[in-house]
Design a protein around this motif. Sequence first.
Motif, PDB file in Angstrom:
ATOM      1  N   UNK A 141      45.415  39.435  32.653  1.00  0.00           N
ATOM      2  CA  UNK A 141      44.776  39.664  33.949  1.00  0.00           C
ATOM      3  C   UNK A 141      43.271  39.674  33.743  1.00  0.00           C
ATOM      4  N   UNK A 142      42.539  39.324  34.789  1.00  0.00           N
ATOM      5  CA  UNK A 142      41.076  39.327  34.685  1.00  0.00           C
ATOM      6  C   UNK A 142      40.477  39.726  36.020  1.00  0.00           C
ATOM      7  N   UNK A 143      39.492  40.596  35.938  1.00  0.00           N
ATOM      8  CA  UNK A 143      38.720  40.958  37.135  1.00  0.00           C
ATOM      9  C   UNK A 143      37.648  39.892  37.333  1.00  0.00           C
ATOM     10  N   UNK A 144      37.492  39.453  38.575  1.00  0.00           N
ATOM     11  CA  UNK A 144      36.401  38.530  38.898  1.00  0.00           C
ATOM     12  C   UNK A 144      35.447  39.259  39.835  1.00  0.00           C
ATOM     13  N   UNK A 145      34.229  39.435  39.384  1.00  0.00           N
ATOM     14  CA  UNK A 145      33.239  40.100  40.239  1.00  0.00           C
ATOM     15  C   UNK A 145      32.833  39.142  41.347  1.00  0.00           C
ATOM     16  N   UNK A 146      32.875  39.649  42.571  1.00  0.00           N
ATOM     17  CA  UNK A 146      32.583  38.822  43.741  1.00  0.00           C
ATOM     18  C   UNK A 146      31.418  39.457  44.502  1.00  0.00           C
ATOM     19  N   UNK A 147      30.755  38.629  45.263  1.00  0.00           N
ATOM     20  CA  UNK A 147      29.567  39.054  46.021  1.00  0.00           C
ATOM     21  C   UNK A 147      28.550  39.681  45.083  1.00  0.00           C
ATOM     22  N   UNK A 148      28.413  39.078  43.904  1.00  0.00           N
ATOM     23  CA  UNK A 148      27.609  39.678  42.844  1.00  0.00           C
ATOM     24  C   UNK A 148      26.151  39.261  42.950  1.00  0.00           C
ATOM     25  N   UNK A 149      25.298  40.206  42.648  1.00  0.00           N
ATOM     26  CA  UNK A 149      23.876  39.901  42.520  1.00  0.00           C
ATOM     27  C   UNK A 149      23.427  40.446  41.167  1.00  0.00           C
ATOM     28  N   UNK A 150      23.311  39.504  40.221  1.00  0.00           N
ATOM     29  CA  UNK A 150      23.009  39.870  38.831  1.00  0.00           C
ATOM     30  C   UNK A 150      21.745  40.693  38.667  1.00  0.00           C
ATOM     31  N   UNK A 151      20.833  40.555  39.644  1.00  0.00           N
ATOM     32  CA  UNK A 151      19.544  41.243  39.474  1.00  0.00           C
ATOM     33  C   UNK A 151      19.585  42.706  39.879  1.00  0.00           C
ATOM     34  N   UNK A 152      20.698  43.152  40.443  1.00  0.00           N
ATOM     35  CA  UNK A 152      20.724  44.537  40.919  1.00  0.00           C
ATOM     36  C   UNK A 152      21.295  45.479  39.853  1.00  0.00           C
ATOM     37  N   UNK A 153      20.882  46.729  39.938  1.00  0.00           N
ATOM     38  CA  UNK A 153      21.417  47.743  39.020  1.00  0.00           C
ATOM     39  C   UNK A 153      22.896  47.972  39.282  1.00  0.00           C
ATOM     40  N   UNK A 154      23.289  47.899  40.566  1.00  0.00           N
ATOM     41  CA  UNK A 154      24.694  48.196  40.879  1.00  0.00           C
ATOM     42  C   UNK A 154      25.612  47.162  40.225  1.00  0.00           C
ATOM     43  N   UNK A 155      25.160  45.920  40.146  1.00  0.00           N
ATOM     44  CA  UNK A 155      25.970  44.896  39.472  1.00  0.00           C
ATOM     45  C   UNK A 155      26.205  45.288  38.011  1.00  0.00           C
ATOM     46  N   UNK A 156      25.115  45.621  37.319  1.00  0.00           N
ATOM     47  CA  UNK A 156      25.226  45.963  35.897  1.00  0.00           C
ATOM     48  C   UNK A 156      26.101  47.203  35.706  1.00  0.00           C
ATOM     49  N   UNK A 157      25.927  48.163  36.614  1.00  0.00           N
ATOM     50  CA  UNK A 157      26.682  49.415  36.493  1.00  0.00           C
ATOM     51  C   UNK A 157      28.188  49.168  36.670  1.00  0.00           C
ATOM     52  N   UNK A 158      28.517  48.422  37.736  1.00  0.00           N
ATOM     53  CA  UNK A 158      29.933  48.155  38.036  1.00  0.00           C
ATOM     54  C   UNK A 158      30.552  47.305  36.933  1.00  0.00           C
ATOM     55  N   UNK A 159      29.829  46.303  36.486  1.00  0.00           N
ATOM     56  CA  UNK A 159      30.350  45.447  35.422  1.00  0.00           C
ATOM     57  C   UNK A 159      30.605  46.271  34.166  1.00  0.00           C
ATOM     58  N   UNK A 160      29.653  47.139  33.839  1.00  0.00           N
ATOM     59  CA  UNK A 160      29.793  48.005  32.664  1.00  0.00           C
ATOM     60  C   UNK A 160      31.031  48.890  32.765  1.00  0.00           C
ATOM     61  N   UNK A 161      31.265  49.434  33.952  1.00  0.00           N
ATOM     62  CA  UNK A 161      32.431  50.322  34.112  1.00  0.00           C
ATOM     63  C   UNK A 161      33.731  49.524  34.005  1.00  0.00           C
ATOM     64  N   UNK A 162      33.748  48.353  34.618  1.00  0.00           N
ATOM     65  CA  UNK A 162      34.996  47.575  34.617  1.00  0.00           C
ATOM     66  C   UNK A 162      35.312  47.030  33.227  1.00  0.00           C
ATOM     67  N   UNK A 163      34.282  46.667  32.485  1.00  0.00           N
ATOM     68  CA  UNK A 163      34.498  46.117  31.140  1.00  0.00           C
ATOM     69  C   UNK A 163      35.230  47.110  30.245  1.00  0.00           C
ATOM     70  N   UNK A 164      35.032  48.396  30.530  1.00  0.00           N
ATOM     71  CA  UNK A 164      35.708  49.425  29.709  1.00  0.00           C
ATOM     72  C   UNK A 164      37.214  49.463  29.964  1.00  0.00           C
ATOM     73  N   UNK A 165      37.634  48.986  31.141  1.00  0.00           N
ATOM     74  CA  UNK A 165      39.061  49.142  31.481  1.00  0.00           C
ATOM     75  C   UNK A 165      39.786  47.812  31.705  1.00  0.00           C
ATOM     76  N   UNK A 166      39.048  46.700  31.740  1.00  0.00           N
ATOM     77  CA  UNK A 166      39.688  45.430  32.125  1.00  0.00           C
ATOM     78  C   UNK A 166      39.018  44.264  31.414  1.00  0.00           C
ATOM     79  N   UNK A 167      39.727  43.137  31.378  1.00  0.00           N
ATOM     80  CA  UNK A 167      39.067  41.897  30.985  1.00  0.00           C
ATOM     81  C   UNK A 167      38.306  41.403  32.209  1.00  0.00           C
ATOM     82  N   UNK A 168      37.022  41.223  32.057  1.00  0.00           N
ATOM     83  CA  UNK A 168      36.191  40.780  33.177  1.00  0.00           C
ATOM     84  C   UNK A 168      35.836  39.316  32.939  1.00  0.00           C
ATOM     85  N   UNK A 169      36.088  38.476  33.937  1.00  0.00           N
ATOM     86  CA  UNK A 169      35.809  37.041  33.778  1.00  0.00           C
ATOM     87  C   UNK A 169      34.325  36.842  33.485  1.00  0.00           C
ATOM     88  N   UNK A 170      34.013  35.862  32.626  1.00  0.00           N
ATOM     89  CA  UNK A 170      32.609  35.646  32.269  1.00  0.00           C
ATOM     90  C   UNK A 170      31.795  34.984  33.380  1.00  0.00           C
TER      91      UNK A 170
END
Length: 214
Positions: A141-170
């Motif tokens: 299974x893989x999480x795909x981040x949607x409506x993402x804005x790489x430049x925002x802190x919230x993107x980095x924060x959410x990605x960081x949290x999800x990476x700990x629990x899931x395979x996150x699509x590159x």
Amino acid sequence: MTKIILISSPKGGSGKSVITRHLLVAAAQQGKKVIGIDFDRQGTIDKWGRRRSALRLKMPDFIDIPVVAAQLQDWRAGLGRSSGYDIAIIDTPPSVEDHMSAITGLAQAANIVIVPSACTQDDVDSVAPWIEVLRQSTNNSAVVLNRANRRTNSFARVRGRLIKVADVAPVEIPQLEDVHVPSGQGLTLLDFTKSRGQEPFEELWAFVDRKINQ
Ligand SMILES: Nc1ncnc2c1ncn2[C@@H]1O[C@H](COP(=O)(O)OP(=O)(O)OP(=O)(O)O)[C@@H](O)[C@H]1O
Ligand SMILES: [Mg+2]
């Protein structure tokens, strides 16, 4: 053998149907024989497929994408509609708790489960436990981040949290204001020769295609 791609998330509006129809077109454009199976009673993909068929009567150059509607109560019969195709992409409703055995059955049958997630804490709260549930049915299974804005802190924060629990699509899908517009005619951004936002969907398909053939 048909490769089954299940799109599932308990969070409404996370991008399941947008990702389903763009993956359908990306796979078809690569020469795969694809079918969409819509298990959502809202019929988002089913209606999109009907609009596409109607448009193709006038403009047959748009690639044919068969879509069928199916019921989670009878998920085995719905899944059976995939037979004879290279790829089946399955859209589902967010109401996973009401259909747990059907969705876990579909996840077991799937070659990959894609879990779209927007980039907010609310999404993490909903997606992280769902990944845990899915782990009992699939190891792909893989999480795909949607409506993402790489430049925002919230993107980095959410990605960081999800990476700990899931395979996150590159590859993530950015916020694309016009992503819904082509759907009115049964199309996607990928049906046009040049439109902003095509690459992330093409790359997502390349990622999924590689994962299901590993
Ligand atoms: N990357 C994006 N950029 C901009 N808008 C998006 C994006 N992804 C989805 N949307 C919009 O968000 C809304 C919800 O998307 P979508 O219908 O794909 O979600 P869903 O998970 O299928 O929802 P539901 O759970 O109700 O079936 C739609 O209006 C869609 O156009
Ligand atoms: Mg949907």
